[in-house]
Structure formats: C-alpha cells, structure tokens
Design a protein around this motif. Structure first.
Motif, PDB file in Angstrom:
ATOM      1  N   LEU A  36       0.825  -1.207   0.000  1.00  0.00           N
ATOM      2  CA  LEU A  36       0.000   0.000   0.000  1.00  0.00           C
ATOM      3  C   LEU A  36       0.862   1.263   0.000  1.00  0.00           C
ATOM      4  O   LEU A  36       0.521   2.267  -0.633  1.00  0.00           O
ATOM      5  CB  LEU A  36      -0.933   0.000   1.208  1.00  0.00           C
ATOM      6  N   THR A  37       1.986   1.216   0.701  1.00  0.00           N
ATOM      7  CA  THR A  37       2.880   2.378   0.743  1.00  0.00           C
ATOM      8  C   THR A  37       3.460   2.667  -0.636  1.00  0.00           C
ATOM      9  O   THR A  37       3.450   3.814  -1.104  1.00  0.00           O
ATOM     10  CB  THR A  37       4.014   2.137   1.752  1.00  0.00           C
ATOM     11  N   TYR A  38       3.974   1.627  -1.304  1.00  0.00           N
ATOM     12  CA  TYR A  38       4.504   1.817  -2.656  1.00  0.00           C
ATOM     13  C   TYR A  38       3.395   2.260  -3.607  1.00  0.00           C
ATOM     14  O   TYR A  38       3.603   3.103  -4.486  1.00  0.00           O
ATOM     15  CB  TYR A  38       5.137   0.523  -3.160  1.00  0.00           C
ATOM     16  N   LEU A  39       2.217   1.692  -3.435  1.00  0.00           N
ATOM     17  CA  LEU A  39       1.092   2.017  -4.293  1.00  0.00           C
ATOM     18  C   LEU A  39       0.692   3.485  -4.145  1.00  0.00           C
ATOM     19  O   LEU A  39       0.421   4.180  -5.132  1.00  0.00           O
ATOM     20  CB  LEU A  39      -0.090   1.108  -3.949  1.00  0.00           C
ATOM     21  N   GLU A  40       0.679   3.965  -2.913  1.00  0.00           N
ATOM     22  CA  GLU A  40       0.334   5.365  -2.675  1.00  0.00           C
ATOM     23  C   GLU A  40       1.335   6.292  -3.360  1.00  0.00           C
ATOM     24  O   GLU A  40       0.954   7.300  -3.969  1.00  0.00           O
ATOM     25  CB  GLU A  40       0.296   5.654  -1.168  1.00  0.00           C
ATOM     26  N   ASP A  41       2.605   5.946  -3.298  1.00  0.00           N
ATOM     27  CA  ASP A  41       3.619   6.769  -3.960  1.00  0.00           C
ATOM     28  C   ASP A  41       3.352   6.855  -5.464  1.00  0.00           C
ATOM     29  O   ASP A  41       3.436   7.928  -6.061  1.00  0.00           O
ATOM     30  CB  ASP A  41       5.015   6.195  -3.711  1.00  0.00           C
ATOM     31  N   ILE A  42       3.023   5.728  -6.076  1.00  0.00           N
ATOM     32  CA  ILE A  42       2.764   5.712  -7.516  1.00  0.00           C
ATOM     33  C   ILE A  42       1.532   6.542  -7.851  1.00  0.00           C
ATOM     34  O   ILE A  42       1.524   7.315  -8.814  1.00  0.00           O
ATOM     35  CB  ILE A  42       2.592   4.259  -8.004  1.00  0.00           C
ATOM     36  N   TRP A  44       0.229   9.124  -6.346  1.00  0.00           N
ATOM     37  CA  TRP A  44       0.448  10.570  -6.250  1.00  0.00           C
ATOM     38  C   TRP A  44       1.470  11.064  -7.259  1.00  0.00           C
ATOM     39  O   TRP A  44       1.385  12.215  -7.721  1.00  0.00           O
ATOM     40  CB  TRP A  44       0.885  10.947  -4.834  1.00  0.00           C
ATOM     41  N   GLN A  45       2.429  10.235  -7.613  1.00  0.00           N
ATOM     42  CA  GLN A  45       3.510  10.682  -8.494  1.00  0.00           C
ATOM     43  C   GLN A  45       3.179  10.539  -9.977  1.00  0.00           C
ATOM     44  O   GLN A  45       3.728  11.268 -10.802  1.00  0.00           O
ATOM     45  CB  GLN A  45       4.798   9.905  -8.180  1.00  0.00           C
ATOM     46  N   GLU A  46       2.298   9.596 -10.317  1.00  0.00           N
ATOM     47  CA  GLU A  46       2.013   9.298 -11.722  1.00  0.00           C
ATOM     48  C   GLU A  46       0.546   9.556 -12.028  1.00  0.00           C
ATOM     49  O   GLU A  46      -0.331   8.876 -11.515  1.00  0.00           O
ATOM     50  CB  GLU A  46       2.369   7.830 -12.027  1.00  0.00           C
ATOM     51  N   GLU A  47       0.260  10.537 -12.891  1.00  0.00           N
ATOM     52  CA  GLU A  47      -1.119  10.893 -13.208  1.00  0.00           C
ATOM     53  C   GLU A  47      -1.670  10.109 -14.382  1.00  0.00           C
ATOM     54  O   GLU A  47      -2.883   9.990 -14.532  1.00  0.00           O
ATOM     55  CB  GLU A  47      -1.218  12.397 -13.509  1.00  0.00           C
ATOM     56  N   ASP A  49      -2.896   7.016 -16.297  1.00  0.00           N
ATOM     57  CA  ASP A  49      -3.385   5.712 -15.838  1.00  0.00           C
ATOM     58  C   ASP A  49      -2.632   4.547 -16.478  1.00  0.00           C
ATOM     59  O   ASP A  49      -2.402   3.520 -15.835  1.00  0.00           O
ATOM     60  CB  ASP A  49      -4.883   5.575 -16.127  1.00  0.00           C
ATOM     61  N   TYR A  50      -2.243   4.685 -17.726  1.00  0.00           N
ATOM     62  CA  TYR A  50      -1.473   3.624 -18.387  1.00  0.00           C
ATOM     63  C   TYR A  50      -0.159   3.391 -17.647  1.00  0.00           C
ATOM     64  O   TYR A  50       0.210   2.243 -17.342  1.00  0.00           O
ATOM     65  CB  TYR A  50      -1.215   4.006 -19.844  1.00  0.00           C
ATOM     66  N   LEU A  51       0.552   4.470 -17.354  1.00  0.00           N
ATOM     67  CA  LEU A  51       1.830   4.341 -16.659  1.00  0.00           C
ATOM     68  C   LEU A  51       1.639   3.872 -15.223  1.00  0.00           C
ATOM     69  O   LEU A  51       2.473   3.133 -14.682  1.00  0.00           O
ATOM     70  CB  LEU A  51       2.585   5.667 -16.702  1.00  0.00           C
ATOM     71  N   ARG A  52       0.544   4.304 -14.595  1.00  0.00           N
ATOM     72  CA  ARG A  52       0.223   3.798 -13.256  1.00  0.00           C
ATOM     73  C   ARG A  52       0.100   2.276 -13.278  1.00  0.00           C
ATOM     74  O   ARG A  52       0.705   1.578 -12.459  1.00  0.00           O
ATOM     75  CB  ARG A  52      -1.089   4.394 -12.759  1.00  0.00           C
ATOM     76  N   LEU A  53      -0.693   1.777 -14.202  1.00  0.00           N
ATOM     77  CA  LEU A  53      -0.900   0.331 -14.285  1.00  0.00           C
ATOM     78  C   LEU A  53       0.400  -0.405 -14.579  1.00  0.00           C
ATOM     79  O   LEU A  53       0.648  -1.490 -14.040  1.00  0.00           O
ATOM     80  CB  LEU A  53      -1.939   0.020 -15.362  1.00  0.00           C
ATOM     81  N   GLN A  54       1.227   0.186 -15.415  1.00  0.00           N
ATOM     82  CA  GLN A  54       2.500  -0.436 -15.760  1.00  0.00           C
ATOM     83  C   GLN A  54       3.391  -0.584 -14.531  1.00  0.00           C
ATOM     84  O   GLN A  54       4.166  -1.546 -14.419  1.00  0.00           O
ATOM     85  CB  GLN A  54       3.193   0.409 -16.833  1.00  0.00           C
ATOM     86  N   LYS A  55       3.286   0.368 -13.595  1.00  0.00           N
ATOM     87  CA  LYS A  55       4.103   0.322 -12.383  1.00  0.00           C
ATOM     88  C   LYS A  55       3.453  -0.493 -11.264  1.00  0.00           C
ATOM     89  O   LYS A  55       4.151  -1.096 -10.444  1.00  0.00           O
ATOM     90  CB  LYS A  55       4.368   1.743 -11.889  1.00  0.00           C
ATOM     91  N   ILE A  56       2.112  -0.488 -11.215  1.00  0.00           N
ATOM     92  CA  ILE A  56       1.411  -1.178 -10.129  1.00  0.00           C
ATOM     93  C   ILE A  56       1.340  -2.682 -10.364  1.00  0.00           C
ATOM     94  O   ILE A  56       1.443  -3.473  -9.419  1.00  0.00           O
ATOM     95  CB  ILE A  56      -0.006  -0.594  -9.954  1.00  0.00           C
TER      96      ILE A  56
END
Length: 203
Positions: A36-42, A44-47, A49-56
């Motif tokens: 959850l901590t890593y997820l929260e960072d992503i 807030w830092q990545e707006e 959605d494609y890049l969010r999913l790629q990192k999550i």
C-alpha cells in the motif's frame, strides 16, 4: 500457471502488457502495508493511468507471490448472487480499494465498466472476459459492440483502463478467485449495459 500480464485499453482492446519492476525492496518482508505504501507513492507521483498500471502490476504480482494471507482471505460465493467480495482495504478519502472476489462456477456478471483504473489478478480458477466498446448511434446513444474476448487463468493479471467495458464468466469447475485493486471510481460514469435494449444505467 501462465503468469501473464494483460492490458484492456480504453477502446476495450485486450493486449499483452509489458511491465517492469525496478523498486528496491531491501530485505524486509513484502506485506500488504508495504504494498500500500509503494502504491500510494505511484498514485500521487504518476497521473497517467497507463503508466500507473504499468508500475502497479508488478507490485501486485510480488504481493501475491509473497503473501499466503492474501491468497486465503476470501469469502465463499453467495449462493443467490453467485459471487462474494471480501474488502481488504478501503479507507475513506483515499483513492484505493483492495479486495478479493469469488465467483461460483458458471456465474456471469453484467456487462459493466469501472470508471477507474483497475487490476484483476487471478488466484484460482478461470475467468472468461468479453470486451465491449461504446458505439453510439442517434437512436441508441448507449449502444455497445463486442471487441473480443480473452480467458485468464491462475497467475494472470488483467489491467483495466477506466473506459474499458467487460463481462466476466467463471468457466472453471471450482470457484474463481481474484485479487482486485481499483482507483477512485467516478460513480456518475460507472454503468451496466443492456446489450439487447442498447441501454446503460448507473451501476
């Protein structure tokens, strides 16, 4: 287990998804709170959605590979509805929902969207997804057409963009179990679709 990552685009096209995980986790156990901590960072830092999913997506896979508790924390499906939801994390005013979902064999969902990004990681069973795209006409502004289908099996992760539309069918002989993560849902834009009537209603 195939352990394949998939992406459903905003046009409801399902394609293989290339992801990578460069996070340094150190030697600490990788538990839900750390996820959850890593997820929260992503978030807030990545707006994007494609890049969010790629990192999550890799974080979800790492969690499932590290947490027996996640793999066993689910409710049996409701005999009348054919499914159940076990909420693992849902904090007010925080843009995240984490849950496990269980479908009875041969259960079929409504055709629906989520109006947010989402990740479905299959823990057990088989889940056939049919994908749909909006195709409005003057007489039927909520008309949709099918764009394809894809079956995921245990170990697969399906990432959904906010405008993706799908329908789920549990096709295994045993219950189908998934670990799901969703962002903030725009409930004014979340619909279930009636393919026969070519209508949509708030879901």
């Amino acid at each position: 287990m195939s352990d394949q990552d998939w992406l459903v685009t905003n046009k409801s096209e399902c394609q293989m998804f290339a992801t990578s995980d460069t996070t340094d986790y150190g030697q600490n156990p990788y538990r839900l709170h750390r996820f959850l901590t890593y997820l929260e960072d992503i978030i807030w830092q990545e707006e994007d959605d494609y890049l969010r999913l790629q990192k999550i997506c890799p974080l979800v896979r790492r969690l499932l590979n590290s947490s027996e508790w996640i793999l066993t924390n689910f409710l049996p499906p409701d005999p009348d509805m054919g499914w159940s939801v076990q909420v693992l994390y849902d904090e007010p005013d925080f843009p995240l929902t984490v849950q496990t979902v269980v479908w009875s064999p041969q259960s079929i969902s409504q055709i629906h969207n989520h109006a947010t990004w989402g990740i479905v990681a299959l823990i057990d069973g088989q889940e056939k997804n049919k994908f749909w795209q909006r195709s409005p006409t003057p007489n039927y502004p909520d008309r949709i057409v099918q764009t394809g289908e894809h079956t995921i099996t245990a170990g697969d992760i399906l990432c959904l963009m906010p405008d993706a539309i799908h329908q789920i069918e549990a096709i295994a002989d045993e219950p189908t179990i998934s670990f799901n993560v969703y962002g903030v849902t725009d409930y004014a834009k979340r619909f279930q679709f009636d393919i026969a009537e070519q209508t949509a209603m708030i879901f």
